[in-house]
Design a protein around this motif. Structure first.
Motif, PDB file in Angstrom:
ATOM      1  N   LYS A 108      14.184 -38.851  -6.794  1.00 29.80           N
ATOM      2  CA  LYS A 108      14.067 -37.441  -6.435  1.00 29.80           C
ATOM      3  C   LYS A 108      14.112 -37.341  -4.917  1.00 29.80           C
ATOM      4  O   LYS A 108      13.390 -38.078  -4.231  1.00 29.80           O
ATOM      5  CB  LYS A 108      12.728 -36.900  -6.952  1.00 29.80           C
ATOM      6  N   ASP A 142       9.212 -29.357  -8.557  1.00 27.26           N
ATOM      7  CA  ASP A 142      10.263 -30.244  -9.062  1.00 27.26           C
ATOM      8  C   ASP A 142      11.611 -29.920  -8.439  1.00 27.26           C
ATOM      9  O   ASP A 142      12.574 -30.682  -8.623  1.00 27.26           O
ATOM     10  CB  ASP A 142      10.377 -30.128 -10.590  1.00 27.26           C
ATOM     11  N   TYR A 202      18.267 -34.753  -7.591  1.00 29.78           N
ATOM     12  CA  TYR A 202      17.943 -35.913  -8.415  1.00 29.78           C
ATOM     13  C   TYR A 202      19.156 -36.837  -8.493  1.00 29.78           C
ATOM     14  O   TYR A 202      20.282 -36.384  -8.759  1.00 29.78           O
ATOM     15  CB  TYR A 202      17.510 -35.478  -9.814  1.00 29.78           C
TER      16      TYR A 202
END
Lengths: 114, 114
Positions: B37, B84, B88
């Motif tokens: 990430k 989040d 990614y």
């Protein structure tokens, strides 16, 4: 306690100059890397060193010369900078070989060549 | 050649929904896969990994699925949160005789809508 630290965070310079980026890890890892991330976020490996020995050299121009004085440090020197060298450069380390453990990255050095 | 990743540059999900990020890899000899990430201004950070002898691995709110038949990897994030939001990357470890090389996919930008 920064695990992988690189300096400087930002580097702005003119074409033709020579510059260096320093990297240090305090994780006790054996392997260190340099990655280049372009403007589209694509990450490409440049070099890998294991215990101060060059392991990977991914067809990087020889204007780029990594130097590892000890296994905790991997510096990157760039000669005769070109516009296309503008990118974010990431240093990383891993415990032994990377099939066994993930990479730990520094926060990058944004190089801008004008 | 070496290549990892599908071109799915952006993914938007509602807060609280599950997210699925997909990735394809091309090297059938790869034995270790990792998800990273990357938040803005930082280096990639390890999330979860999986070895080629497994097809599923779970972490806290994240699950990685590996389908070796079709060379496909996915990252599932449960109950996606604003924190989040990031890019990614999937990565594969290509094992050579005397060294390993970690190849990154092109990345997927995840945006969480509050």
């Amino acid at each position: 306690d920064t695990a992988v630290s690189q300096t400087p965070k930002y580097l702005v310079t003119q074409m033709g100059n020579d510059k260096s980026i320093k990297c240090e890890q305090n994780l006790g890892h054996d392997t260190m890397y340099w990655y280049k991330q372009d403007s589209k976020k694509f990450l490409k490996i440049m070099f890998s060193y294991n215990n101060k020995e060059l392991i990977i050299n991914e067809t990087v121009p020889n204007r780029f010369s990594p130097k590892s004085p000890d296994k905790a440090h991997l510096n990157l020197h760039i000669n005769s900078l070109e516009l296309g060298d503008s990118a974010v450069y990431f240093c990383a380390s891993s415990q032994e070989r990377s099939y066994n453990s993930p990479l730990h990255f520094g926060n990058g050095t944004r190089l801008t060549v004008t | 050649g070496e290549s990892v990743g599908l071109h799915l540059p952006t993914l938007s999900v509602q807060e609280g929904d599950n997210s699925i990020i997909n990735c394809a890899y091309s090297n059938s000899a790869s034995d270790y896969f990792i998800w990273y990430k990357q938040e803005s201004g930082k280096g990639p950070q390890f999330i979860i990994d999986i070895r080629s002898n497994m097809d599923k691995r779970q972490g806290q709110r994240v699950t990685v699925l590996l389908n070796k038949t079709v060379k496909h990897l996915s990252l599932q994030i449960a109950a996606t949160q604003p924190g989040d939001s990031a890019v990614y990357f999937c990565a594969e470890n290509i094992r050579k005789t005397s060294y390993d090389k970690v190849i990154f996919g092109p990345g997927t930008s995840l945006s969480v809508i509050p």
